[in-house]
Design a protein around this motif. Structure first.
Motif, PDB file in Angstrom:
ATOM      1  N   ASP A 105      10.913  -9.796   3.147  1.00 23.65           N
ATOM      2  CA  ASP A 105      10.836  -8.720   4.158  1.00 23.65           C
ATOM      3  C   ASP A 105       9.992  -7.609   3.555  1.00 23.65           C
ATOM      4  OD1 ASP A 105      13.001  -9.901   5.132  1.00 23.65           O
ATOM      5  OD2 ASP A 105      14.632  -8.745   4.349  1.00 23.65           O
ATOM      6  N   ALA A 106       9.890  -7.583   2.290  1.00 24.84           N
ATOM      7  CA  ALA A 106       8.830  -6.603   1.736  1.00 24.84           C
ATOM      8  C   ALA A 106       7.428  -7.034   1.993  1.00 24.84           C
ATOM      9  CB  ALA A 106       8.920  -6.638   0.057  1.00 24.84           C
ATOM     10  N   LEU A 107       7.163  -8.189   2.048  1.00 24.18           N
ATOM     11  CA  LEU A 107       5.875  -8.720   2.397  1.00 24.18           C
ATOM     12  C   LEU A 107       5.344  -8.432   3.761  1.00 24.18           C
ATOM     13  CD1 LEU A 107       5.281 -11.796   0.119  1.00 24.18           C
ATOM     14  CD2 LEU A 107       4.160  -9.498  -0.325  1.00 24.18           C
ATOM     15  N   ALA A 108       6.388  -8.684   4.766  1.00 23.12           N
ATOM     16  CA  ALA A 108       6.178  -8.540   6.198  1.00 23.12           C
ATOM     17  C   ALA A 108       5.975  -6.971   6.454  1.00 23.12           C
ATOM     18  CB  ALA A 108       7.494  -9.124   6.904  1.00 23.12           C
ATOM     19  N   ALA A 109       6.841  -6.386   5.717  1.00 21.85           N
ATOM     20  CA  ALA A 109       6.903  -4.851   6.023  1.00 21.85           C
ATOM     21  C   ALA A 109       5.534  -4.066   5.693  1.00 21.85           C
ATOM     22  CB  ALA A 109       7.863  -4.000   5.286  1.00 21.85           C
ATOM     23  N   LEU A 110       4.980  -4.691   4.328  1.00 21.82           N
ATOM     24  CA  LEU A 110       3.695  -4.218   3.937  1.00 21.82           C
ATOM     25  C   LEU A 110       2.338  -4.488   4.718  1.00 21.82           C
ATOM     26  CD1 LEU A 110       4.406  -5.088   0.160  1.00 21.82           C
ATOM     27  CD2 LEU A 110       4.208  -2.656   1.168  1.00 21.82           C
ATOM     28  N   GLN A 111       2.773  -5.709   5.398  1.00 23.18           N
ATOM     29  CA  GLN A 111       1.776  -6.133   6.349  1.00 23.18           C
ATOM     30  C   GLN A 111       1.595  -5.367   7.588  1.00 23.18           C
ATOM     31  OE1 GLN A 111      -0.817  -8.203   6.282  1.00 23.18           O
ATOM     32  NE2 GLN A 111      -0.275  -9.176   4.327  1.00 23.18           N
ATOM     33  N   ASP A 112       2.982  -4.915   7.965  1.00 21.84           N
ATOM     34  CA  ASP A 112       3.063  -4.249   9.220  1.00 21.84           C
ATOM     35  C   ASP A 112       2.731  -2.718   9.154  1.00 21.84           C
ATOM     36  OD1 ASP A 112       3.630  -6.699  10.544  1.00 21.84           O
ATOM     37  OD2 ASP A 112       5.830  -6.337  10.554  1.00 21.84           O
ATOM     38  N   ALA A 113       3.023  -2.278   7.764  1.00 25.41           N
ATOM     39  CA  ALA A 113       2.698  -0.941   7.565  1.00 25.41           C
ATOM     40  C   ALA A 113       1.399  -0.173   7.977  1.00 25.41           C
ATOM     41  CB  ALA A 113       3.060  -0.536   6.209  1.00 25.41           C
ATOM     42  N   PRO A 114       1.422   0.909   8.589  1.00 20.95           N
ATOM     43  CA  PRO A 114       0.217   1.541   8.932  1.00 20.95           C
ATOM     44  C   PRO A 114      -0.467   1.851   7.859  1.00 20.95           C
ATOM     45  CG  PRO A 114       2.036   3.198   9.210  1.00 20.95           C
ATOM     46  CD  PRO A 114       2.568   1.879   9.092  1.00 20.95           C
ATOM     47  N   GLU A 115      -2.124   1.794   7.935  1.00 21.62           N
ATOM     48  CA  GLU A 115      -3.028   1.734   6.801  1.00 21.62           C
ATOM     49  C   GLU A 115      -2.482   3.272   6.117  1.00 21.62           C
ATOM     50  OE1 GLU A 115      -5.196   0.779   3.693  1.00 21.62           O
ATOM     51  OE2 GLU A 115      -4.622  -0.662   5.427  1.00 21.62           O
ATOM     52  N   ALA A 116      -2.363   4.355   6.761  1.00 27.18           N
ATOM     53  CA  ALA A 116      -2.084   5.592   6.292  1.00 27.18           C
ATOM     54  C   ALA A 116      -0.769   5.451   5.222  1.00 27.18           C
ATOM     55  CB  ALA A 116      -1.535   6.589   7.256  1.00 27.18           C
ATOM     56  N   TRP A 117       0.231   4.443   5.427  1.00 24.17           N
ATOM     57  CA  TRP A 117       1.355   4.499   4.278  1.00 24.17           C
ATOM     58  C   TRP A 117       0.750   4.375   2.956  1.00 24.17           C
ATOM     59  CZ3 TRP A 117       3.708   1.026   1.172  1.00 24.17           C
ATOM     60  CH2 TRP A 117       5.220   1.507   0.667  1.00 24.17           C
ATOM     61  N   PHE A 118      -0.419   3.444   2.918  1.00 22.14           N
ATOM     62  CA  PHE A 118      -0.968   3.110   1.617  1.00 22.14           C
ATOM     63  C   PHE A 118      -1.851   4.221   1.006  1.00 22.14           C
ATOM     64  CE2 PHE A 118       0.236  -0.780   3.791  1.00 22.14           C
ATOM     65  CZ  PHE A 118       0.793  -1.413   2.966  1.00 22.14           C
ATOM     66  N   SER A 119      -2.527   4.798   2.115  1.00 21.15           N
ATOM     67  CA  SER A 119      -3.782   5.668   1.398  1.00 21.15           C
ATOM     68  C   SER A 119      -3.877   6.934   2.084  1.00 21.15           C
ATOM     69  CB  SER A 119      -5.075   4.965   1.881  1.00 21.15           C
ATOM     70  OG  SER A 119      -5.328   5.000   3.263  1.00 21.15           O
ATOM     71  N   ASP A 120      -2.700   7.497   2.518  1.00 22.74           N
ATOM     72  CA  ASP A 120      -2.690   9.039   3.124  1.00 22.74           C
ATOM     73  C   ASP A 120      -2.714   9.990   2.133  1.00 22.74           C
ATOM     74  OD1 ASP A 120      -0.261   8.648   2.500  1.00 22.74           O
ATOM     75  OD2 ASP A 120       0.828   9.684   4.025  1.00 22.74           O
ATOM     76  N   ARG A 121      -2.456   9.752   0.796  1.00 22.63           N
ATOM     77  CA  ARG A 121      -2.492  10.832   0.002  1.00 22.63           C
ATOM     78  C   ARG A 121      -2.617  10.132  -1.567  1.00 22.63           C
ATOM     79  NH1 ARG A 121       3.882  12.198   0.974  1.00 22.63           N
ATOM     80  NH2 ARG A 121       4.480  10.719  -0.478  1.00 22.63           N
ATOM     81  N   GLU A 122      -2.966  11.042  -2.535  1.00 24.45           N
ATOM     82  CA  GLU A 122      -3.047  10.755  -3.720  1.00 24.45           C
ATOM     83  C   GLU A 122      -1.303  10.456  -4.215  1.00 24.45           C
ATOM     84  OE1 GLU A 122      -5.574  10.349  -6.122  1.00 24.45           O
ATOM     85  OE2 GLU A 122      -6.804  10.592  -4.205  1.00 24.45           O
ATOM     86  N   ARG A 123      -1.325   8.946  -5.180  1.00 23.92           N
ATOM     87  CA  ARG A 123      -0.011   8.858  -5.467  1.00 23.92           C
ATOM     88  C   ARG A 123      -0.337   8.317  -7.043  1.00 23.92           C
ATOM     89  NH1 ARG A 123       3.630   8.212  -1.021  1.00 23.92           N
ATOM     90  NH2 ARG A 123       2.510   7.778   0.582  1.00 23.92           N
ATOM     91  N   ARG A 124       0.712   8.340  -7.742  1.00 20.22           N
ATOM     92  CA  ARG A 124       0.732   7.671  -9.216  1.00 20.22           C
ATOM     93  C   ARG A 124       0.360   6.151  -9.248  1.00 20.22           C
ATOM     94  NH1 ARG A 124       6.256   9.960 -11.805  1.00 20.22           N
ATOM     95  NH2 ARG A 124       5.661   8.273 -13.118  1.00 20.22           N
ATOM     96  N   PRO A 125      -0.311   5.765 -10.180  1.00 13.74           N
ATOM     97  CA  PRO A 125      -0.975   4.451  -9.990  1.00 13.74           C
ATOM     98  C   PRO A 125       0.330   3.516  -9.876  1.00 13.74           C
ATOM     99  CG  PRO A 125      -1.942   5.742 -12.028  1.00 13.74           C
ATOM    100  CD  PRO A 125      -0.756   6.780 -11.295  1.00 13.74           C
ATOM    101  N   GLU A 126       1.556   3.763 -10.267  1.00 11.98           N
ATOM    102  CA  GLU A 126       2.666   2.598 -10.331  1.00 11.98           C
ATOM    103  C   GLU A 126       3.460   2.551  -8.789  1.00 11.98           C
ATOM    104  OE1 GLU A 126       4.318   6.416 -12.315  1.00 11.98           O
ATOM    105  OE2 GLU A 126       2.399   5.208 -12.289  1.00 11.98           O
ATOM    106  N   TRP A 127       2.765   3.441  -7.976  1.00 11.63           N
ATOM    107  CA  TRP A 127       3.537   3.463  -6.889  1.00 11.63           C
ATOM    108  C   TRP A 127       3.074   2.280  -5.866  1.00 11.63           C
ATOM    109  CZ3 TRP A 127       1.291   3.018  -1.801  1.00 11.63           C
ATOM    110  CH2 TRP A 127       2.200   3.422  -0.629  1.00 11.63           C
TER     111      TRP A 127
END
Length: 154
Positions: free
Chosen positions: A107-129
């Motif tokens: 489920d996690a891998l499918a959700a990560l594949q389907d997530a919009p790119e902005a979910w990953f890179s829309d802001r600065e986050r901690r390294p462990e995020w």
């Protein structure tokens, strides 16, 4: 730090593989081995630690999909949330928890594949995020599960 889909997926897979290898062939005795925990905490076993990891990983999937917090979890502190997870899973068979752990990974891998790119890179986050896909699992894998299994061989 800005993250990428590829990097988050890679970390998620790497940690899942490490954890899955560890729990893949456990005996009933191993699954029921008690962890070292303060007296004020629920008496987790190896099985309970895996259920805990899977729950919080599933919570990331819920967040990616923008699904609501389940009613019974709304407003709970981390301690109360962890107690709820313990109550839900403590009487279930280890193989059921193991199957859920594997389903949550899918489920996690499918959700990560389907997530919009902005979910990953829309802001600065901690390294462990996002922590519950990698660091949280690693922490409990090493501190709790590996430690309990090592203690059993002494």
């Amino acid at each position: 730090m800005r993250h990428t889909r590829e990097e988050v997926i890679k970390r998620t897979i790497r940690e899942f593989e490490r954890l899955d290898r560890l729990v893949n062939n456990l005996t009933d005795e191993d699954w029921n081995r008690l962890l070292t925990r303060p007296e004020t905490k629920d008496p987790w076993t190896v099985k309970d630690a895996l259920a805990h990891i899977a729950h919080w990983k599933a919570d990331v999937v819920r967040k990616i999909k923008k699904q609501p917090i389940p009613v019974e979890e709304k407003g709970l502190s981390w301690t109360d949330g962890n107690h709820l997870i313990y109550e839900r899973w403590r009487d279930r068979a280890p193989q059921e928890v193991l199957a859920w752990h594997r389903q949550v990974q899918e489920d996690a891998l499918a959700a990560l594949q389907d997530a919009p790119e902005a979910w990953f890179s829309d802001r600065e986050r901690r390294p462990e995020w996002p922590f519950d896909l990698d660091g949280h699992s690693s922490y409990h894998r090493v501190k709790d599960i590996e430690h309990a299994l090592e203690e059993s061989t002494k």
